[in-house]
Design a protein around this motif. Structure first.
Motif, PDB file in Angstrom:
ATOM      1  N   ASP A  60      19.371 110.110  78.809  1.00 11.03           N
ATOM      2  CA  ASP A  60      20.639 109.380  78.984  1.00 11.03           C
ATOM      3  C   ASP A  60      21.796 110.262  79.462  1.00 11.03           C
ATOM      4  O   ASP A  60      22.942 109.980  79.142  1.00 11.03           O
ATOM      5  N   HIS A 108      19.216 106.598  83.325  1.00  5.75           N
ATOM      6  CA  HIS A 108      19.382 105.384  84.136  1.00  5.75           C
ATOM      7  C   HIS A 108      20.771 105.314  84.785  1.00  5.75           C
ATOM      8  O   HIS A 108      21.225 104.229  85.128  1.00  5.75           O
ATOM      9  N   ASP A 123      22.013 103.684  72.633  1.00  5.00           N
ATOM     10  CA  ASP A 123      20.867 103.971  73.495  1.00  5.00           C
ATOM     11  C   ASP A 123      20.414 105.415  73.322  1.00  5.00           C
ATOM     12  O   ASP A 123      19.214 105.683  73.186  1.00  5.00           O
ATOM     13  N   VAL A 162      17.846 103.713  78.562  1.00  2.47           N
ATOM     14  CA  VAL A 162      16.719 104.641  78.456  1.00  2.47           C
ATOM     15  C   VAL A 162      15.642 104.016  77.577  1.00  2.47           C
ATOM     16  O   VAL A 162      14.447 104.211  77.800  1.00  2.47           O
ATOM     17  N   ASP A 219      23.324  99.013  75.042  1.00  2.64           N
ATOM     18  CA  ASP A 219      23.611  99.380  76.430  1.00  2.64           C
ATOM     19  C   ASP A 219      23.858  98.167  77.326  1.00  2.64           C
ATOM     20  O   ASP A 219      24.473  98.294  78.380  1.00  2.64           O
TER      21      ASP A 219
HETATM   22 MN   LIG Z   1      22.154 104.591  78.224  1.00  2.82          MN
END
Ligand SMILES: [Mn+2]
Length: 333
Positions: free
Chosen positions: A94, A119, A37, A139, A169
């Motif tokens: 992130d 997040h 991610d 993200v 993720d």
């Molecule tokens: Mn992430």
């Protein structure tokens, strides 16, 4: 409630788009030990900004794991100790907190505006603008919304990087953060030419012989608590030496601990090259929030996946961790 959240998201994205329009030089970074991610999101954001004619510099403290190097322009990510340049805007992706970046830039003096896109539930709002959405799977998903709101068509290389962010993720669409929305987004990405099969082979079927041998040694360390609810794995520096595996190949090993039937928390202890320090990764099924346990030791993460570093000898650290898990399990009930 849903409507209010949507409105808020729209507002913060609008503010970010305004900052982008009004500035020229952009710094992008993410956390140490990057994952799918963080790498995917950085590349996508860089592409977005470059398409708008912006000057972009991406830098990380740790290298791009080999399995993500197939992503286009992954070599644009500079691996640095310190960035000695000024920027109008820094995007930090992130990262639950700024320490996660690994101190590669003096944000206070080198950057005018900090934008935090994350997040994690417990994300510190360290940015001048904070687009923090714990409901987002990744993200990558948050960036997808930026493209939509900017009315910018997603091109194939961006679709690929977004796909990798969401895929990894969500643990291949298996974790609790896998939502109808993820699948809707991914459906659109696939329609842009992404092959799930090819990506899966690149990301999950690229084990090397030393890597598989290291996995075998790691699995042979399996210990399960008497109640069968906690499974522990250990990787020593010696095992690396014996097998010649790369450090980034242990990604995902911790999942094996959790895959045992009845196990609620899987833990992987890994000796680091700092003496007397262990890297500890947690995975949980269902209720137990391992990010809380990781946070007790100065780490962090998500409900079902988290990590931290702990000083001490292996046995001592194991006992501490087991105690913390059973306390958290008691609290969870
Ligand atoms: Mn992430």
């Amino acid at each position: 409630m849903q409507k209010r959240l949507k409105r808020e998201k729209k507002k913060i994205i609008n503010k970010i788009l305004k900052v982008i329009r009004e500035n020229r030089t952009f710094f992008i970074s993410s956390h140490m030990k990057p994952d799918g991610d963080s790498i995917g999101a950085q590349l996508v954001l860089a592409s977005f900004l470059r398409r708008l004619g912006k000057d972009v510099y991406i830098a990380n403290r740790d290298p791009v794991p080999v399995i993500y190097q197939f992503l286009l322009h992954s070599s644009d990510i500079h691996i640095v100790e310190k960035v000695e340049r000024n920027f109008d805007v820094a995007f930090i992706l992130d990262c639950g907190d700024l320490q996660r970046v690994g101190n590669i830039i003096d944000l206070k003096n080198r950057v005018k505006i900090i934008i935090n896109i994350d997040h994690h539930v417990d994300c510190e709002l360290f940015g001048d603008y904070n687009y923090v959405e714990p409901r987002a799977s990744s993200v990558a998903e948050e960036l997808y919304d930026i493209f939509k709101q900017a009315h910018l068509e997603i091109i194939e290389e961006e679709a690929l990087a977004l796909y990798v962010g969401i895929l990894t993720d969500t643990g291949r669409f298996q974790e609790a953060n896998t939502t109808p929305r993820c699948h809707e987004i991914v459906a659109e990405l696939i329609s842009k030419g992404i092959s799930p099969q090819v990506v899966s082979q690149k990301v999950y079927e690229a084990r090397t012989e030393p890597g598989l041998k290291l996995l075998s040694l790691t699995l042979s360390t399996l210990e399960v608590t008497a109640d069968g609810k906690i499974a522990l794995l250990l990787i020593t520096q010696d095992m690396y030496k014996k097998t010649g595996a790369r450090d980034d190949e242990v990604e995902g090993f911790v999942n094996f601990a959790r895959e045992m039937e009845g196990v609620e928390v899987g833990v992987l202890f890994k000796e680091t090259n700092v003496s007397n320090q262990l890297r500890v990764s947690f995975r949980s099924k269902g209720k137990i929030d391992v990010s809380k346990i990781a946070r007790l030791f100065g780490g962090g993460g998500h409900r079902n996946a988290a990590g931290c570093a702990i000083q001490g000898a292996v046995e001592e650290v194991k006992q501490k961790v087991l105690k913390a898990i059973s306390q958290e399990a008691d609290n969870t009930g």
